[in-house]
Every structure is written in structure tokens, then in C-alpha cells.
Design a protein around this motif. Structure first.
Motif, PDB file in Angstrom:
ATOM      1  N   MET A   1       0.815  -1.212   0.000  1.00  0.00           N
ATOM      2  CA  MET A   1       0.000   0.000   0.000  1.00  0.00           C
ATOM      3  C   MET A   1       0.855   1.271   0.000  1.00  0.00           C
ATOM      4  O   MET A   1       0.385   2.341  -0.359  1.00  0.00           O
ATOM      5  CB  MET A   1      -0.931   0.016   1.220  1.00  0.00           C
ATOM      6  CG  MET A   1      -2.001  -1.089   1.207  1.00  0.00           C
ATOM      7  SD  MET A   1      -2.960  -1.114   2.722  1.00  0.00           S
ATOM      8  CE  MET A   1      -3.754   0.498   2.611  1.00  0.00           C
ATOM      9  N   ILE A   2       2.113   1.164   0.449  1.00  0.00           N
ATOM     10  CA  ILE A   2       3.009   2.322   0.500  1.00  0.00           C
ATOM     11  C   ILE A   2       3.990   2.227  -0.658  1.00  0.00           C
ATOM     12  O   ILE A   2       4.693   1.229  -0.807  1.00  0.00           O
ATOM     13  CB  ILE A   2       3.763   2.371   1.838  1.00  0.00           C
ATOM     14  CG1 ILE A   2       2.769   2.505   2.995  1.00  0.00           C
ATOM     15  CG2 ILE A   2       4.758   3.524   1.877  1.00  0.00           C
ATOM     16  CD1 ILE A   2       3.403   2.457   4.364  1.00  0.00           C
ATOM     17  N   ASP A   3       4.060   3.271  -1.461  1.00  0.00           N
ATOM     18  CA  ASP A   3       4.934   3.286  -2.627  1.00  0.00           C
ATOM     19  C   ASP A   3       6.378   3.502  -2.169  1.00  0.00           C
ATOM     20  O   ASP A   3       6.730   4.582  -1.667  1.00  0.00           O
ATOM     21  CB  ASP A   3       4.510   4.414  -3.574  1.00  0.00           C
ATOM     22  CG  ASP A   3       5.176   4.292  -4.934  1.00  0.00           C
ATOM     23  OD1 ASP A   3       6.270   3.693  -5.012  1.00  0.00           O
ATOM     24  OD2 ASP A   3       4.614   4.808  -5.924  1.00  0.00           O
ATOM     25  N   ALA A   4       7.222   2.485  -2.352  1.00  0.00           N
ATOM     26  CA  ALA A   4       8.609   2.542  -1.885  1.00  0.00           C
ATOM     27  C   ALA A   4       9.440   3.558  -2.656  1.00  0.00           C
ATOM     28  O   ALA A   4      10.520   3.946  -2.211  1.00  0.00           O
ATOM     29  CB  ALA A   4       9.251   1.163  -1.997  1.00  0.00           C
ATOM     30  N   ARG A   5       8.935   3.992  -3.818  1.00  0.00           N
ATOM     31  CA  ARG A   5       9.679   5.018  -4.559  1.00  0.00           C
ATOM     32  C   ARG A   5       9.701   6.338  -3.803  1.00  0.00           C
ATOM     33  O   ARG A   5      10.648   7.119  -3.931  1.00  0.00           O
ATOM     34  CB  ARG A   5       9.057   5.230  -5.934  1.00  0.00           C
ATOM     35  CG  ARG A   5       9.195   4.039  -6.887  1.00  0.00           C
ATOM     36  CD  ARG A   5       8.441   4.309  -8.174  1.00  0.00           C
ATOM     37  NE  ARG A   5       7.014   4.508  -7.919  1.00  0.00           N
ATOM     38  CZ  ARG A   5       6.138   4.916  -8.858  1.00  0.00           C
ATOM     39  NH1 ARG A   5       6.558   5.167 -10.080  1.00  0.00           N
ATOM     40  NH2 ARG A   5       4.865   5.055  -8.551  1.00  0.00           N
ATOM     41  N   PHE A   6       8.647   6.607  -3.039  1.00  0.00           N
ATOM     42  CA  PHE A   6       8.546   7.860  -2.294  1.00  0.00           C
ATOM     43  C   PHE A   6       8.755   7.667  -0.792  1.00  0.00           C
ATOM     44  O   PHE A   6       9.165   8.601  -0.090  1.00  0.00           O
ATOM     45  CB  PHE A   6       7.179   8.507  -2.533  1.00  0.00           C
ATOM     46  CG  PHE A   6       6.881   8.738  -3.982  1.00  0.00           C
ATOM     47  CD1 PHE A   6       7.487   9.773  -4.670  1.00  0.00           C
ATOM     48  CD2 PHE A   6       6.004   7.913  -4.674  1.00  0.00           C
ATOM     49  CE1 PHE A   6       7.216   9.989  -6.016  1.00  0.00           C
ATOM     50  CE2 PHE A   6       5.729   8.116  -6.015  1.00  0.00           C
ATOM     51  CZ  PHE A   6       6.337   9.165  -6.692  1.00  0.00           C
ATOM     52  N   PHE A   7       8.465   6.478  -0.291  1.00  0.00           N
ATOM     53  CA  PHE A   7       8.619   6.177   1.133  1.00  0.00           C
ATOM     54  C   PHE A   7       9.398   4.877   1.284  1.00  0.00           C
ATOM     55  O   PHE A   7       8.818   3.832   1.585  1.00  0.00           O
ATOM     56  CB  PHE A   7       7.245   6.067   1.815  1.00  0.00           C
ATOM     57  CG  PHE A   7       6.401   7.300   1.642  1.00  0.00           C
ATOM     58  CD1 PHE A   7       6.631   8.440   2.394  1.00  0.00           C
ATOM     59  CD2 PHE A   7       5.368   7.318   0.713  1.00  0.00           C
ATOM     60  CE1 PHE A   7       5.852   9.571   2.228  1.00  0.00           C
ATOM     61  CE2 PHE A   7       4.585   8.451   0.531  1.00  0.00           C
ATOM     62  CZ  PHE A   7       4.830   9.583   1.297  1.00  0.00           C
ATOM     63  N   PRO A   8      10.718   4.918   1.068  1.00  0.00           N
ATOM     64  CA  PRO A   8      11.517   3.696   1.135  1.00  0.00           C
ATOM     65  C   PRO A   8      11.570   3.158   2.559  1.00  0.00           C
ATOM     66  O   PRO A   8      11.448   3.910   3.528  1.00  0.00           O
ATOM     67  CB  PRO A   8      12.908   4.157   0.685  1.00  0.00           C
ATOM     68  CG  PRO A   8      12.930   5.621   0.953  1.00  0.00           C
ATOM     69  CD  PRO A   8      11.530   6.098   0.733  1.00  0.00           C
ATOM     70  N   PRO A   9      11.730   1.852   2.725  1.00  0.00           N
ATOM     71  CA  PRO A   9      11.785   1.257   4.065  1.00  0.00           C
ATOM     72  C   PRO A   9      13.014   1.753   4.831  1.00  0.00           C
ATOM     73  O   PRO A   9      14.060   2.043   4.231  1.00  0.00           O
ATOM     74  CB  PRO A   9      11.873  -0.244   3.784  1.00  0.00           C
ATOM     75  CG  PRO A   9      12.386  -0.350   2.389  1.00  0.00           C
ATOM     76  CD  PRO A   9      11.867   0.851   1.656  1.00  0.00           C
ATOM     77  N   PRO A  10      12.912   1.866   6.157  1.00  0.00           N
ATOM     78  CA  PRO A  10      14.046   2.334   6.961  1.00  0.00           C
ATOM     79  C   PRO A  10      15.315   1.514   6.763  1.00  0.00           C
ATOM     80  O   PRO A  10      16.421   2.061   6.811  1.00  0.00           O
ATOM     81  CB  PRO A  10      13.519   2.208   8.392  1.00  0.00           C
ATOM     82  CG  PRO A  10      12.036   2.307   8.270  1.00  0.00           C
ATOM     83  CD  PRO A  10      11.705   1.649   6.971  1.00  0.00           C
ATOM     84  N   THR A  11      15.166   0.202   6.548  1.00  0.00           N
ATOM     85  CA  THR A  11      16.353  -0.634   6.339  1.00  0.00           C
ATOM     86  C   THR A  11      17.145  -0.179   5.120  1.00  0.00           C
ATOM     87  O   THR A  11      18.379  -0.168   5.137  1.00  0.00           O
ATOM     88  CB  THR A  11      15.939  -2.100   6.172  1.00  0.00           C
ATOM     89  OG1 THR A  11      14.904  -2.189   5.165  1.00  0.00           O
ATOM     90  CG2 THR A  11      15.418  -2.671   7.473  1.00  0.00           C
ATOM     91  N   ALA A  12      16.432   0.201   4.051  1.00  0.00           N
ATOM     92  CA  ALA A  12      17.106   0.671   2.839  1.00  0.00           C
ATOM     93  C   ALA A  12      17.792   2.007   3.085  1.00  0.00           C
ATOM     94  O   ALA A  12      18.913   2.242   2.619  1.00  0.00           O
ATOM     95  CB  ALA A  12      16.101   0.792   1.695  1.00  0.00           C
ATOM     96  N   VAL A  13      17.130   2.890   3.825  1.00  0.00           N
ATOM     97  CA  VAL A  13      17.703   4.208   4.121  1.00  0.00           C
ATOM     98  C   VAL A  13      18.950   4.062   4.981  1.00  0.00           C
ATOM     99  O   VAL A  13      19.990   4.670   4.700  1.00  0.00           O
ATOM    100  CB  VAL A  13      16.660   5.106   4.820  1.00  0.00           C
ATOM    101  CG1 VAL A  13      17.294   6.429   5.240  1.00  0.00           C
ATOM    102  CG2 VAL A  13      15.467   5.359   3.901  1.00  0.00           C
ATOM    103  N   LEU A  14      18.866   3.255   6.041  1.00  0.00           N
ATOM    104  CA  LEU A  14      20.013   3.081   6.934  1.00  0.00           C
ATOM    105  C   LEU A  14      21.170   2.388   6.224  1.00  0.00           C
ATOM    106  O   LEU A  14      22.336   2.726   6.440  1.00  0.00           O
ATOM    107  CB  LEU A  14      19.587   2.279   8.168  1.00  0.00           C
ATOM    108  CG  LEU A  14      18.650   3.001   9.130  1.00  0.00           C
ATOM    109  CD1 LEU A  14      18.196   2.067  10.240  1.00  0.00           C
ATOM    110  CD2 LEU A  14      19.333   4.224   9.719  1.00  0.00           C
ATOM    111  N   GLY A  15      20.843   1.410   5.374  1.00  0.00           N
ATOM    112  CA  GLY A  15      21.893   0.733   4.615  1.00  0.00           C
ATOM    113  C   GLY A  15      22.630   1.687   3.699  1.00  0.00           C
ATOM    114  O   GLY A  15      23.864   1.679   3.631  1.00  0.00           O
ATOM    115  N   LEU A  16      21.882   2.546   2.995  1.00  0.00           N
ATOM    116  CA  LEU A  16      22.515   3.525   2.114  1.00  0.00           C
ATOM    117  C   LEU A  16      23.275   4.569   2.929  1.00  0.00           C
ATOM    118  O   LEU A  16      24.330   5.040   2.494  1.00  0.00           O
ATOM    119  CB  LEU A  16      21.458   4.202   1.241  1.00  0.00           C
ATOM    120  CG  LEU A  16      22.000   5.224   0.234  1.00  0.00           C
ATOM    121  CD1 LEU A  16      22.936   4.548  -0.769  1.00  0.00           C
ATOM    122  CD2 LEU A  16      20.861   5.933  -0.496  1.00  0.00           C
TER     123      LEU A  16
END
Length: 223
Positions: A1-16
Motif C-alpha cells: 500500500m506504500i509506494d517505496a519510490r517515495f517512502f523507502p523502508p528504513p532498512t534501505a535508508v540506513l543501509g545507504l
């Protein structure tokens, strides 16, 4: 339901974030922002405490300073930036002085108010016990005003961080605000969130840090 293009998961943000800070140039941008806030904060605090002490203990200085504070305080500080650029050019000096002004106003007002609230009986008691002017400031005035100075510094640095982001967005080629703006322009959403997370951490440190230091320096206030 949440578009990851605009609201990426925290794991992806922290990894980057780890990758960008270790192997990228994010650390350079963080240090640039940190340097601007620290210099603006130190300059604004030093001048604000000095002016607040003078105005608080001297009615003549307070009468001169009060009208200027009343005029400048409601003015959005970012509106001063073009004036600073006109005087100093599009330079670090202009950016830092704009933030320093925001800190100066709040620290001056809080310091002046704290000094005027010191009861004369404490000053008189210190004099009766042989305290000179320097000792009165060191032993009576400064311990009394520390909590309000810390509160003013917390508010001032909070506004300075807001100004920092805006200034770096519109008139800088480094810093976290610059990264936020360029990431949006280039649709690098993950980098945008890394920069947002970083500026949020920076803001938390500068907003809550002075209050914690103030509490540590004035343990009697907690009793």
C-alpha cells in the motif's frame, strides 16, 4: 500500500546511509553543516550572553537595546540573508552571521531577563561577604542565569538549524540542506531520506544538548 519510490523502508535508508558516509561524500556535507551551526552558535552565544549581562545590569544599556530587540525579534531571520549577501557577498561569512543573529537575539533576551530577575538581596549578601564585581558575576549572576541561557541557546540553535537548511538549499554548494535540494531535483529519494535523517539527528543534538548541559551545570535546580 506504500509506494517505496517515495517512502523507502528504513532498512534501505540506513543501509545507504552507512555506504554514503563510509564510501561517499556525505561526511563532507555533514561536517560543512556542523561547522556552520557551531560557528554561528558560538558567535551568537558569546555576543548574546555579553549583551544580555550588560543590559540586565545596566538600565541605560537596556533602554537602548530593548527597542532594537523588539524590532528584530519578530522578523523572520531568513529575510536578513539577502542583506548579508549584499554586504559580505555570497560567502560563508554571510551564512554564519545570519545564523548567529538568530542565536544572538534569543540568548540576549533570555540572559537579560534572567539577570533582571536576580534578587538584590543576593548581590548585597555577596558584597557584605567581601565579593568584588568579578566574584559577584562568577558566584551569583552566572549560576543564576545558566538555566535561562541554556534555554535561550536551545531555542536559538533550533532556529539556526532551520536557517541552515534553507540557506544551504538556496545559496550553498555543500551541506545537508544542499544534498536535500539536489536529491529532490535529481529524484534520488533514498539519498534525500538519508540527508533528512542526518539533519534530524543534528537538530536533536543542538536543540536538546544545551538543555542537558544546563541541567548538568546546575544540579541545584533539580533538587
Amino acid at each position: 500500500m506504500i509506494d517505496a519510490r517515495f517512502f523507502p523502508p528504513p532498512t534501505a535508508v540506513l543501509g545507504l546511509a552507512v555506504e554514503l558516509y563510509v564510501h561517499g561524500d556525505f561526511l563532507t556535507h555533514l561536517l560543512a553543516s556542523l561547522r556552520r551551526v557551531l560557528l554561528g552558535g558560538l558567535l551568537g552565544t558569546a555576543s548574546g550572553v555579553t549583551m544580555g549581562l550588560l543590559a540586565g545590569r545596566n538600565g541605560g544599556v537596556r533602554a537602548i537595546l530593548d527597542p532594537h530587540l523588539s524590532v528584530l525579534y519578530p522578523l523572520p531571520k531568513i529575510a536578513i540573508l539577502p542583506v548579508m549577501f549584499s554586504i559580505f557577498g555570497v560567502s560563508e561569512t554571510a551564512r554564519i552571521l545570519t545564523m548567529a543573529l538568530a542565536v544572538f537575539l534569543l540568548v540576549t533576551i533570555n540572559t537579560m531577563d534572567a539577570v533582571t530577575q536576580i534578587e538584590d538581596q543576593y548581590i548585597a549578601a555577596a558584597r557584605d561577604n567581601g565579593a568584588g564585581r568579578v566574584a559577584i558575576y562568577r558566584e551569583v549572576v552566572l549560576p543564576s542565569i545558566l538555566p535561562q541561557v541554556a534555554s535561550g541557546l536551545s531555542l536559538g540553535l533550533g532556529i539556526a538549524v532551520v536557517l541552515l537548511v534553507i540557506i544551504e538549499m538556496v545559496a550553498a554548494d555543500s551541506g545537508l540542506g544542499y544534498v536535500i535540494w539536489t536529491s529532490w531535483q535529481q529524484f534520488k529519494i533514498l539519498e534525500l531520506y538519508v540527508a533528512l535523517f542526518s539533519i534530524n539527528v543534528l537538530g536533536l543534538v543542538f536543540v536538546h544538548g544545551p538543555e542537558e548541559i544546563g541541567d548538568w551545570l546546575t544540579p541545584w535546580q533539580q533538587q
